[in-house]
Enzyme design. Structure first.
Site, PDB file in Angstrom:
ATOM      1  N   HIS A 271       1.704   3.048  -0.355  1.00  9.26           N
ATOM      2  CA  HIS A 271       0.920   3.497   0.872  1.00  9.26           C
ATOM      3  C   HIS A 271       2.119   3.771   1.785  1.00  9.26           C
ATOM      4  CE1 HIS A 271       1.474  -0.795   0.959  1.00  9.26           C
ATOM      5  NE2 HIS A 271       1.673  -0.790   2.235  1.00  9.26           N
ATOM      6  N   CYS A 272       3.146   3.439   1.988  1.00 12.45           N
ATOM      7  CA  CYS A 272       4.104   3.634   3.006  1.00 12.45           C
ATOM      8  C   CYS A 272       5.233   4.454   2.692  1.00 12.45           C
ATOM      9  CB  CYS A 272       4.852   2.080   3.227  1.00 12.45           C
ATOM     10  SG  CYS A 272       3.322   1.423   4.135  1.00 12.45           S
ATOM     11  N   ILE A 273       6.274   4.214   1.885  1.00 11.86           N
ATOM     12  CA  ILE A 273       7.357   4.931   1.659  1.00 11.86           C
ATOM     13  C   ILE A 273       7.353   6.222   1.475  1.00 11.86           C
ATOM     14  CG2 ILE A 273       9.936   4.792   0.947  1.00 11.86           C
ATOM     15  CD1 ILE A 273       9.476   1.910   0.475  1.00 11.86           C
TER      16      ILE A 273
END
Length: 430
Positions: A271-273
């Site tokens: 969900h981030c990188i």
């Protein structure tokens, strides 16, 4: 207003609200309940709300044995009705901020949440945005929706940004012991926000503004994305030169200064990188600056599923087989080990690419019983390993029987170095 709210927070009399009961919001709610606060969660998902109110945890990092007593104590409940805002003293906004296909941020969840909060907003409230976003979001989008002639930020209400720092499945670092950065619209906002978090979390790091706090999150994840892109490019180079990239990294990591090991893989997931750095890229384009490192790293990381598929094709070819018609088993489809999250998982890209080349695909993952993509659905089938022509290790979950795999499989493509130390002509490493 500041003194009244701070006294409520110190005495744990403040009523806490959390908008968005996902992997960020629910663990945060749990920590404040543990600290003695009454917490009301707000989510549009009726199924999530029902599970919370029944004491059922749907977040792997929150054991039901811990979660259920908190709900039964009456300190934690959930609702789909934003009218509860009238009862609250604080609100944390933990909603998704996905990218559109054009790689510009989708702010609709934040806007929608703030529109609902604004309907029931009142003096003396603390509002904290935790959703990852571009620098300036809190000041440009959230503040104008809450501030009015009668409600001035820093005087009548308090507004902050605090980047979520969640690493699902991490047994050491979880919500309570990960340092919490917080920046306010005014110094008074920062003071109130820092005091609030200090009641439930071990360490709070105040910064001078919401923009700084927003940028902190993007720097953290851009740092990781670019370094992973670098090591993935090194892996491609080593592959062409027949050099073991894992041995190279291990040897380089013995240097006690000036080097931090990152490891290659089949692509970026989660969900981030894969997502967060593009908020920064989008924002800097508005300022006339091109984020070249981000764009290049994104391109390289995006090529890794194809690199893996080429490895599979070449390995099968060396064993006298074509991809078309071969039985290929994907071992692990979550984006990282020991979790059930498949968001942006490179395993799904690898499956689709191999399907297009005519492979017969199966997979197994103890955390993910089913996956759906392109209107198709696959079910986890561990038994399919026994008849596979090739097994591709995409996610190295703990507990996989790798020694047994080595004995039974015809061919193994190891993208995670899960078979470290094992020597066999069956193994093809990234």
């Amino acid at each position: 207003m500041q003194q009244i709210l701070e006294e409520k927070i110190r005495n744990h009399k403040a009523k806490v609200g959390v908008v968005g009961l996902g992997y960020v919001g629910l663990p945060l709610a749990v920590e404040f309940v543990k600290a003695g606060f009454e917490v009301i969660g707000i989510d549009l998902s009726e199924s999530k709300v029902a599970k919370v109110n029944a004491g059922e945890s749907y977040i792997a990092d929150i054991p039901e044995g811990v979660f259920e007593p908190l709900v039964k104590s009456g300190k934690l409940r959930a609702t789909t009705d934003f009218r509860v805002i009238t009862e609250l003293d604080t609100v944390n906004i933990c909603v998704p901020t996905p990218l559109r296909k054009t790689k510009d941020p989708d702010m609709s969840y934040i806007v929608s949440a703030c529109q609902e909060i604004a309907k029931y907003f009142h003096k003396g409230m603390l509002v904290i945005l935790e959703s990852t976003t571009y620098p300036g979001t809190t000041a440009e989008i959230v503040l104008p929706m809450l501030e009015s002639a009668d409600l001035k930020v820093g005087r009548d209400f308090f507004l902050c940004f605090s980047p979520e720092r969640v690493d699902p499945g991490n047994p050491k670092y979880q919500t309570a012991n990960i340092p919490k950065v917080v920046g306010g619209s005014t110094p008074a906002c920062t003071e109130v926000g820092a005091l609030f978090y200090s009641q439930a979390l071990e360490k709070v790091v105040p910064v001078s503004s919401t923009q700084v706090a927003e940028m902190v999150k993007l720097l953290e994840n851009t740092f990781r994305m670019i370094n992973i892109g670098l090591v993935n490019e090194i892996a491609m180079m080593c592959g062409r030169m027949d050099i073991n990239v894992w041995e190279v990294i291990e040897a380089a990591a013995t240097k006690p200064f000036g080097f931090m090991p990152f490891y290659p893989g089949p692509g970026l997931g989660g969900h981030c990188i894969p997502i967060d750095p593009f908020y920064l890229s989008w924002k800097t384009k508005q300022a006339g600056i091109e984020a070249r490192f981000i764009e290049l790293a994104g391109y390289i990381n995006g090529q890794m599923p194809m690199f893996v598929v080429d490895k599979v094709q070449n390995a099968l070819n060396d064993h006298g087989k074509a991809v078309k018609g071969s039985r290929i088993h994907i071992l692990g489809v979550a984006y990282k080990k020991d979790i059930d999250d498949v968001r942006e998982s490179p395993a799904l890209d690898i499956i689709q690419l191999l399907e297009r080349r005519g492979a017969r695909l199966t997979y197994s993952d103890p955390y993910v019983p089913q996956v759906r993509f392109d209107s198709k659905e696959l079910c986890s089938d561990e038994g399919a390993i026994a008849t596979a022509d090739c097994v591709v290790i995409v996610t190295d979950h703990s507990g996989f029987d790798y020694k047994g795999l080595l004995e039974s499989a015809l061919l193994i493509v190891d993208t995670r170095n899960a078979l470290k130390g094992m020597v066999s002509d069956k193994i093809v490493r990234l």
